[in-house]
Design an enzyme around this catalytic site. Structure first.
Site, mmCIF file in Angstrom:
data_model
loop_
_atom_site.group_PDB
_atom_site.id
_atom_site.type_symbol
_atom_site.label_atom_id
_atom_site.label_comp_id
_atom_site.label_asym_id
_atom_site.label_seq_id
_atom_site.Cartn_x
_atom_site.Cartn_y
_atom_site.Cartn_z
ATOM 1 N N GLU A 299 0.820 -1.220 0.000
ATOM 2 C CA GLU A 299 0.000 0.000 0.000
ATOM 3 C C GLU A 299 0.855 1.270 0.000
ATOM 4 O O GLU A 299 0.470 2.284 0.576
ATOM 5 C CB GLU A 299 -0.991 0.022 1.164
ATOM 6 C CG GLU A 299 -2.134 -0.963 0.991
ATOM 7 C CD GLU A 299 -3.356 -0.619 1.821
ATOM 8 O OE1 GLU A 299 -3.478 0.530 2.285
ATOM 9 O OE2 GLU A 299 -4.197 -1.515 2.002
ATOM 10 N N HIS B 215 -2.123 -0.901 10.053
ATOM 11 C CA HIS B 215 -1.660 -2.265 10.300
ATOM 12 C C HIS B 215 -0.429 -2.221 11.197
ATOM 13 O O HIS B 215 0.251 -1.194 11.299
ATOM 14 C CB HIS B 215 -1.287 -2.972 8.993
ATOM 15 C CG HIS B 215 -2.456 -3.433 8.197
ATOM 16 N ND1 HIS B 215 -2.654 -4.748 7.837
ATOM 17 C CD2 HIS B 215 -3.502 -2.749 7.675
ATOM 18 C CE1 HIS B 215 -3.761 -4.858 7.130
ATOM 19 N NE2 HIS B 215 -4.292 -3.655 7.009
#
Length: 452
Positions: free
Chosen positions: A107, A334
Site C-alpha cells: 500500500e 496495520h
C-alpha cells in the site's frame, strides 16, 4: 508506462556514505507475469556482494525480515490516508535504526512516496524495487540490504470488479512480486504481495477472486522457488489463519507460518493478542465499531518461509512498527511483522518434494465453480439492463415530440443513460467474460493437481 531510476551508492575505506541520487528514466511496456515492470536499483558500484556485512553466529547466518502494510493513499483526508507524510518519514527513520536484511512493503501507492522513502533509507537499504501494475500501481515494493539480482512479477487474473469504484482493488491490479537476493554466496527468493480485501466476512462477494489469487500465489511461489537456498513470502494476505485460502497457500507452496510456528494458535494464550496486525485496540486508526466487533483485532499480515537448499531455522517472530516513538499515532493502520532466521550455509541440500492437500483443493474448486456461475448470471444481467435502457432512450425520443419543453432535460438524461449502456455492454460482453475465463483457468489448474 514504466521508468527506470538508479540510486547509486558510493563507498570509501571508512564505510558507506549515505548518498543516493535519482539519475535516469526510461520508458517501456510491461505485461502480466513479466519482469518488465519498473525497477529501481540502488547499486553498489565498487564493492562485491561477498564483502557485505553479514550477521554470523556459530557459523550460522542470521537473516532478518520485516513486512508492513503502509496504508499510504496519496489523497487528501478523508479520501486518502491520515498523517501519511509524517508516518512515512518516521518509518524511514525506524527502518534505518532496525537495519533489517530485507523489507517488504504494501500500500505504498504513490511512486513519489516510494522514491522519497527509498532515497531516505538508501544508506542501509541500497537496493530497492517497485512492482508497477494497474492504474494506481500495486503498492508493493522491496527494500534490501543485499543486491537484488533478478525480479519477477505476476499480476493476479482476478482483482475485484471494475464497477466497484469505491473499493479500488481492480484499479490497483494486485500482484505478487519476487526479488532474488544475493546474500553472500546464497540465493534468497523473497516474495511480497497484497491480496484482495475481504470487506464483509458474512457475505464475502470477493471470496472466489481472493481464493483464485491464493492459488495463483502458491503456484507462483512453488514454481519459481525451486533451486533457491531460502524462500520467504511476506505481505498483507487479507486472510485469517482459519481461512481456506490461507491453508491453500501453506499446503500448495509448502510454506510455514512463522508466527504460528513459534507461538502456536491458542486463542487463550497470552501471546495470542500480540499477533494481531489489523484493527487492534491499541491502534489510533482502528474504527471503534471494529474494536467492539473484533476485540483483539485480526491477523492478516504474514511472514511465511521454507528452507530451500540451505537449512534455515526460525529464531524469532514478533509484531513490530506499531506506535511511533515520541508520537501519539501509529506507523500505519496495520502492525508490521518481523522474523529472524538462522541459516546453516555450510552445505546445500536437495530441493524438497511435497504432495498436495487434496481436500483443500476440492473445496477451492467448488467455490471457484460457484463464482463462475455467478459471473455467468451477472453477464446476462448487465446485457439485459443495457437492452432495457436502449428501450428507455427510444421511449424518451417519443416524449420529445409531445413535450417539447422537456427536450433539454431528456437530452441530458439520454447522454448519461448512453454512458451507462456503454459500460453495461463493455462489462457484460468483455469484463465478465474475462472473469469467467480466469475463474475457469484457476479451477482447471487445480483439477490438474488432482491427477497426480
Amino acid at each position: 508506462q514504466d521508468s527506470t531510476v538508479r540510486l547509486r551508492r558510493q563507498q570509501d575505506s571508512r564505510g558507506i556514505a549515505a548518498r543516493a541520487a535519482t539519475t535516469a528514466a526510461a520508458e517501456g511496456g510491461g505485461g502480466r507475469g513479466s519482469s518488465m515492470e519498473t525497477s529501481y536499483v540502488l547499486a553498489a558500484l565498487d564493492s562485491p556482494s561477498t564483502e557485505r556485512a553479514l550477521s554470523v553466529d556459530d557459523g550460522r547466518l542470521h537473516f532478518r525480515v520485516c513486512t508492513l502494510n503502509c496504508w499510504a493513499l496519496p489523497y487528501i483526508w478523508p479520501f486518502g490516508s491520515a498523517n501519511r507524510r509524517l508516518r512515512l518519514e518516521r518509518l524511514s527513520d525506524q527502518l534505518i535504526k532496525e537495519r533489517y536484511d530485507v523489507v517488504g512493503l504494501q500500500e505504498l501507492w504513490s511512486e513519489a512516496d516510494y522514491l522519497d522513502l527509498a532515497a531516505r533509507v538508501a544508506c542501509v537499504y541500497p537496493y530497492a524495487h517497485y512492482f508497477h501494475s494497474g492504474f494506481t500501481g500495486s503498492g508493493v515494493c522491496v527494500l534490501s540490504k543485499h543486491p537484488i539480482v533478478s525480479t519477477l512479477m505476476n499480476r493476479y487474473s482476478l482483482n475485484g470488479f471494475a464497477h466497484h469504484i469505491h473499493r479500488g482493488d481492480w484499479f490497483g491490479g494486485k500482484v505478487v512480486g519476487m526479488a532474488e537476493l544475493e546474500v553472500g554466496e546464497m540465493r534468497v527468493h523473497f516474495y511480497s504481495t497484497h491480496l484482495h480485501a475481504e470487506y464483509n466476512r458474512q457475505n464475502d462477494l470477493y471470496l472466489p477472486h481472493r481464493l483464485a489469487q491464493c492459488f495463483e500465489l502458491s503456484q507462483f511461489v512453488r514454481h519459481t522457488s525451486r533451486g533457491a537456498d531460502l524462500v520467504i513470502l511476506t505481505g498483507d494476505l487479507n486472510l485469517e489463519p482459519d481461512d481456506l485460502g490461507y491453508r491453500i497457500i501453506l499446503s500448495n507452496a509448502q510454506l510455514v507460518d512463522s508466527w504460528r510456528a513459534l507461538h502456536g494458535f491458542d486463542p487463550d494464550a497470552a501471546v495470542f493478542a500480540d499477533g494481531m496486525t489489523c484493527d487492534r485496540p491499541d491502534n489510533c486508526y482502528t474504527v471503534k465499531s471494529m474494536m467492539e466487533k473484533l476485540g483483539d483485532g485480526k491477523r492478516l499480515d504474514y511472514i511465511m518461509f521454507k528452507s530451500g537448499r540451505m537449512n534455515a531455522q526460525l529464531v524469532n517472530c514478533e509484531t513490530t512498527l506499531n506506535r511511533i516513538p515520541g508520537e501519539d499515532i501509529n506507523f500505519s493502520d496495520h502492525t508490521g511483522v518481523h522474523a529472524t532466521f538462522a541459516i546453516d550455509a555450510t552445505e546445500r541440500q536437495l530441493s524438497m518434494t511435497w504432495e498436495h492437500n487434496r481436500p483443500l483443493i476440492h473445496d477451492a474448486i467448488r467455490i471457484l465453480g460457484e463464482g463462475e456461475e455467478r459471473a455467468a448470471f451477472d453477464r446476462k444481467l448487465f446485457i439485459g439492463v443495457a437492452i432495457i435502457l436502449v428501450l428507455c432512450i427510444g421511449a424518451s425520443l417519443a416524449l420529445d415530440e409531445n413535450f417539447a419543453y422537456m427536450s433539454p432535460y431528456l437530452s441530458v438524461f439520454r447522454f448519461f443513460i448512453a454512458l451507462f449502456i456503454a459500460f453495461c455492454l463493455w462489462y457484460g460482453f468483455l469484463g465478465l467474460k474475462m472473469e469467467q475465463k480466469a475463474l475457469k483457468g484457476s479451477k482447471h489448474s487445480m483439477e490438474k493437481l488432482l491427477n497426480d
